[in-house]
Design a protein around this motif. Structure first.
Motif, PDB file in Angstrom:
ATOM      1  N   GLY A  12      -2.591  -4.111   4.574  1.00  0.00           N
ATOM      2  CA  GLY A  12      -1.241  -4.316   4.583  1.00  0.00           C
ATOM      3  C   GLY A  12      -0.210  -3.225   4.598  1.00  0.00           C
ATOM      4  N   ARG A  13       0.521  -3.126   3.440  1.00  0.00           N
ATOM      5  CA  ARG A  13       1.842  -2.270   3.367  1.00  0.00           C
ATOM      6  C   ARG A  13       1.212  -0.693   3.424  1.00  0.00           C
ATOM      7  NH1 ARG A  13       4.315  -3.210  -2.441  1.00  0.00           N
ATOM      8  NH2 ARG A  13       2.333  -2.759  -2.924  1.00  0.00           N
ATOM      9  N   GLY A  14       0.222  -0.404   2.584  1.00  0.00           N
ATOM     10  CA  GLY A  14      -0.388   1.061   2.716  1.00  0.00           C
ATOM     11  C   GLY A  14       0.405   2.064   1.933  1.00  0.00           C
ATOM     12  N   SER A  15       0.939   1.589   0.602  1.00  0.00           N
ATOM     13  CA  SER A  15       1.635   2.625   0.045  1.00  0.00           C
ATOM     14  C   SER A  15       0.796   3.520  -0.799  1.00  0.00           C
ATOM     15  CB  SER A  15       2.909   2.083  -0.972  1.00  0.00           C
ATOM     16  OG  SER A  15       2.096   1.235  -1.872  1.00  0.00           O
ATOM     17  N   ASN A  16      -0.391   2.845  -1.013  1.00  0.00           N
ATOM     18  CA  ASN A  16      -1.531   3.892  -1.655  1.00  0.00           C
ATOM     19  C   ASN A  16      -2.161   4.677  -0.538  1.00  0.00           C
ATOM     20  OD1 ASN A  16      -1.957   3.504  -4.529  1.00  0.00           O
ATOM     21  ND2 ASN A  16      -1.806   1.268  -4.005  1.00  0.00           N
ATOM     22  N   LEU A  17      -2.467   4.185   0.323  1.00  0.00           N
ATOM     23  CA  LEU A  17      -2.887   4.911   1.687  1.00  0.00           C
ATOM     24  C   LEU A  17      -1.483   6.373   1.758  1.00  0.00           C
ATOM     25  CD1 LEU A  17      -4.247   6.031   4.311  1.00  0.00           C
ATOM     26  CD2 LEU A  17      -2.637   4.320   5.404  1.00  0.00           C
ATOM     27  N   GLN A  18      -0.333   5.955   1.787  1.00  0.00           N
ATOM     28  CA  GLN A  18       0.459   6.899   1.878  1.00  0.00           C
ATOM     29  C   GLN A  18       0.261   8.062   0.745  1.00  0.00           C
ATOM     30  OE1 GLN A  18       2.995   6.939   4.450  1.00  0.00           O
ATOM     31  NE2 GLN A  18       2.918   9.182   3.995  1.00  0.00           N
ATOM     32  N   SER A  19       0.029   7.551  -0.558  1.00  0.00           N
ATOM     33  CA  SER A  19      -0.230   8.519  -1.405  1.00  0.00           C
ATOM     34  C   SER A  19      -1.170   9.576  -1.372  1.00  0.00           C
ATOM     35  CB  SER A  19      -0.276   7.971  -2.847  1.00  0.00           C
ATOM     36  OG  SER A  19      -1.431   7.284  -3.055  1.00  0.00           O
ATOM     37  N   LEU A 168       7.508  -5.389 -13.006  1.00  0.00           N
ATOM     38  CA  LEU A 168       6.357  -5.114 -13.378  1.00  0.00           C
ATOM     39  C   LEU A 168       5.586  -4.090 -12.287  1.00  0.00           C
ATOM     40  CD1 LEU A 168       4.704  -4.500 -15.927  1.00  0.00           C
ATOM     41  CD2 LEU A 168       3.847  -6.607 -15.473  1.00  0.00           C
ATOM     42  N   ALA A 169       5.509  -4.921 -11.120  1.00  0.00           N
ATOM     43  CA  ALA A 169       4.732  -4.487 -10.134  1.00  0.00           C
ATOM     44  C   ALA A 169       5.366  -3.073  -9.468  1.00  0.00           C
ATOM     45  CB  ALA A 169       4.581  -5.230  -8.953  1.00  0.00           C
ATOM     46  N   THR A 170       6.431  -2.887  -9.343  1.00  0.00           N
ATOM     47  CA  THR A 170       7.196  -1.758  -8.964  1.00  0.00           C
ATOM     48  C   THR A 170       6.825  -0.396  -9.939  1.00  0.00           C
ATOM     49  OG1 THR A 170       9.034  -2.960  -7.934  1.00  0.00           O
ATOM     50  CG2 THR A 170       9.414  -0.565  -8.210  1.00  0.00           C
ATOM     51  N   ARG A 171       6.897  -0.956 -11.396  1.00  0.00           N
ATOM     52  CA  ARG A 171       6.837   0.098 -12.333  1.00  0.00           C
ATOM     53  C   ARG A 171       5.129   0.899 -12.404  1.00  0.00           C
ATOM     54  NH1 ARG A 171       7.795  -2.468 -16.801  1.00  0.00           N
ATOM     55  NH2 ARG A 171      10.105  -2.583 -16.024  1.00  0.00           N
ATOM     56  N   ILE A 172       4.360  -0.302 -12.046  1.00  0.00           N
ATOM     57  CA  ILE A 172       2.975   0.133 -11.913  1.00  0.00           C
ATOM     58  C   ILE A 172       2.477   0.806 -10.568  1.00  0.00           C
ATOM     59  CG2 ILE A 172       0.667  -1.089 -11.682  1.00  0.00           C
ATOM     60  CD1 ILE A 172       1.483  -3.057 -13.820  1.00  0.00           C
ATOM     61  N   LEU A 173       3.183   0.417  -9.733  1.00  0.00           N
ATOM     62  CA  LEU A 173       3.028   0.869  -8.348  1.00  0.00           C
ATOM     63  C   LEU A 173       3.374   2.467  -8.284  1.00  0.00           C
ATOM     64  CD1 LEU A 173       1.535   0.035  -5.434  1.00  0.00           C
ATOM     65  CD2 LEU A 173       4.304  -0.152  -4.669  1.00  0.00           C
ATOM     66  N   GLU A 174       4.512   2.840  -8.876  1.00  0.00           N
ATOM     67  CA  GLU A 174       4.736   4.159  -9.149  1.00  0.00           C
ATOM     68  C   GLU A 174       3.616   4.942  -9.654  1.00  0.00           C
ATOM     69  OE1 GLU A 174       8.166   6.090 -11.592  1.00  0.00           O
ATOM     70  OE2 GLU A 174       8.881   4.363 -10.686  1.00  0.00           O
ATOM     71  N   GLN A 175       2.741   4.386 -10.618  1.00  0.00           N
ATOM     72  CA  GLN A 175       1.683   5.020 -11.312  1.00  0.00           C
ATOM     73  C   GLN A 175       0.565   5.230 -10.555  1.00  0.00           C
ATOM     74  OE1 GLN A 175       2.383   7.049 -13.810  1.00  0.00           O
ATOM     75  NE2 GLN A 175       4.632   6.218 -13.966  1.00  0.00           N
ATOM     76  N   GLU A 176       0.042   3.931  -9.638  1.00  0.00           N
ATOM     77  CA  GLU A 176      -0.890   3.949  -8.799  1.00  0.00           C
ATOM     78  C   GLU A 176      -0.679   5.341  -7.961  1.00  0.00           C
ATOM     79  OE1 GLU A 176      -1.711   0.417  -6.786  1.00  0.00           O
ATOM     80  OE2 GLU A 176      -0.586  -0.862  -8.152  1.00  0.00           O
ATOM     81  N   HIS A 177       0.546   5.535  -7.481  1.00  0.00           N
ATOM     82  CA  HIS A 177       0.576   6.487  -6.588  1.00  0.00           C
ATOM     83  C   HIS A 177       0.285   7.711  -7.015  1.00  0.00           C
ATOM     84  CE1 HIS A 177       3.319   3.584  -4.067  1.00  0.00           C
ATOM     85  NE2 HIS A 177       2.151   3.417  -3.881  1.00  0.00           N
ATOM     86  N   ARG A 178       0.257   7.940  -8.368  1.00  0.00           N
ATOM     87  CA  ARG A 178      -0.168   9.167  -9.138  1.00  0.00           C
ATOM     88  C   ARG A 178      -1.617   9.311  -9.135  1.00  0.00           C
ATOM     89  NH1 ARG A 178       3.030   9.831 -14.462  1.00  0.00           N
ATOM     90  NH2 ARG A 178       2.337  11.892 -14.084  1.00  0.00           N
ATOM     91  N   ILE A 179      -2.270   7.996  -9.773  1.00  0.00           N
ATOM     92  CA  ILE A 179      -3.564   8.182 -10.198  1.00  0.00           C
ATOM     93  C   ILE A 179      -4.608   8.045  -8.922  1.00  0.00           C
ATOM     94  CG2 ILE A 179      -2.948   7.355 -12.481  1.00  0.00           C
ATOM     95  CD1 ILE A 179      -4.510   4.734 -11.711  1.00  0.00           C
ATOM     96  N   TYR A 180      -4.396   7.497  -7.866  1.00  0.00           N
ATOM     97  CA  TYR A 180      -5.322   7.678  -6.730  1.00  0.00           C
ATOM     98  C   TYR A 180      -5.595   8.803  -6.249  1.00  0.00           C
ATOM     99  CZ  TYR A 180      -8.303   4.503  -4.104  1.00  0.00           C
ATOM    100  OH  TYR A 180      -9.257   3.635  -3.525  1.00  0.00           O
ATOM    101  N   PRO A 181      -4.473   9.672  -5.931  1.00  0.00           N
ATOM    102  CA  PRO A 181      -4.962  11.128  -5.470  1.00  0.00           C
ATOM    103  C   PRO A 181      -5.587  11.885  -6.688  1.00  0.00           C
ATOM    104  CG  PRO A 181      -2.595  10.484  -5.045  1.00  0.00           C
ATOM    105  CD  PRO A 181      -2.929   9.180  -5.781  1.00  0.00           C
TER     106      PRO A 181
END
Ligand code: GRF
Length: 217
Positions: A12-19, A168-181
């Motif tokens: 889908g959206r791929g924001s983690n892919l983007q990170s 809550l999803a938005t607050r968590i997503l911000e951290q997802e983008h830090r921890i995946y890389p």
């Protein structure tokens, strides 16, 4: 050190892919994306990959007669691209034990909760219903049971009294983008090993490197 080759699987959206794309664009980052695979045509994540000049493949599960055939195709594309590590990034298909075992300790996932709590879908709704005070996200090695496997990195965030699943999803997503890389960097730098189904980073079971506490930023 040679660059670790990543296959990123999306739906889908791929924001983690983007990170991951952004992290890999840094010269010192020890990994590179060699293929982006989506099981859904026309998703935003594919657009992101094209924009970054990455090779993409769509493997539509609906075109296969069963899960095994679909996963054989997936396996062939990942292997053919020369990937060392498979990163599930919002990939919405459950993978069979056979596939997971073929990529044992070379297959990681990101999940928007502090595992092992709140597995599965509708995570933020379940967190709010339970009245949990903290939630967060987890990058983990994949095992055949859904949303299980040795934990590599987690980040915690507070749950606010007026949170909706979206806030809550938005607050968590911000951290997802830090921890995946971060998780990919740790693996690619050879700092991670799995022992007795727990992740050891730099020789420690509960390493500082595997925890992000945004409150301390
Ligand atoms: C993320 O919340 C991830 O944790 C979950 O699915 C969502 C995917 O978002 N597995 P995106 O496609 O990476 O933007």
């Amino acid at each position: 050190m040679a660059s670790l080759k990543l296959a990123v699987l999306i739906s889908g959206r791929g924001s983690n892919l983007q990170s991951l794309i952004d992290a890999c664009a840094e010269e010192s980052f020890p990994a590179e994306i060699v293929t982006v695979i989506s099981n859904v045509h026309g998703v935003k994540g594919l657009e992101r990959a094209h924009k970054a000049g990455l090779p993409t493949v769509v493997i539509d599960h609906k075109e296969f007669k069963d899960r095994e055939n679909f996963e054989d195709a997936l396996h062939d594309v990942i292997s053919g691209a020369g990937a060392d590590l498979v990163c599930l990034a919002g990939f919405m298909r459950l993978l069979t034990g056979d596939f997971v075992r073929r990529w044992q300790d070379c297959l990681i996932n990101i999940h928007p909760s502090l595992l092992p709590a709140f597995k599965g879908l509708h995570v933020h709704e379940k967190v709010l219903e339970a009245g949990a005070r903290f939630s967060g996200c987890t990058v983990h090695y994949v095992r055949p049971d859904m949303d299980s496997g040795p934990i590599i990195v987690q980040a915690a965030v507070p749950v606010h009294g007026d949170d909706t699943p979206d806030t809550l999803a938005t607050r968590i997503l911000e951290q997802e983008h830090r921890i995946y890389p971060l998780a990919v960097r740790l693996i690619a730098s050879g700092r991670v090993r799995v022992e007795n189904e727990r992740v050891i980073i730099d020789g420690a079971v509960a390493p500082d490197a595997g925890m992000i506490n945004p409150a301390e930023d």
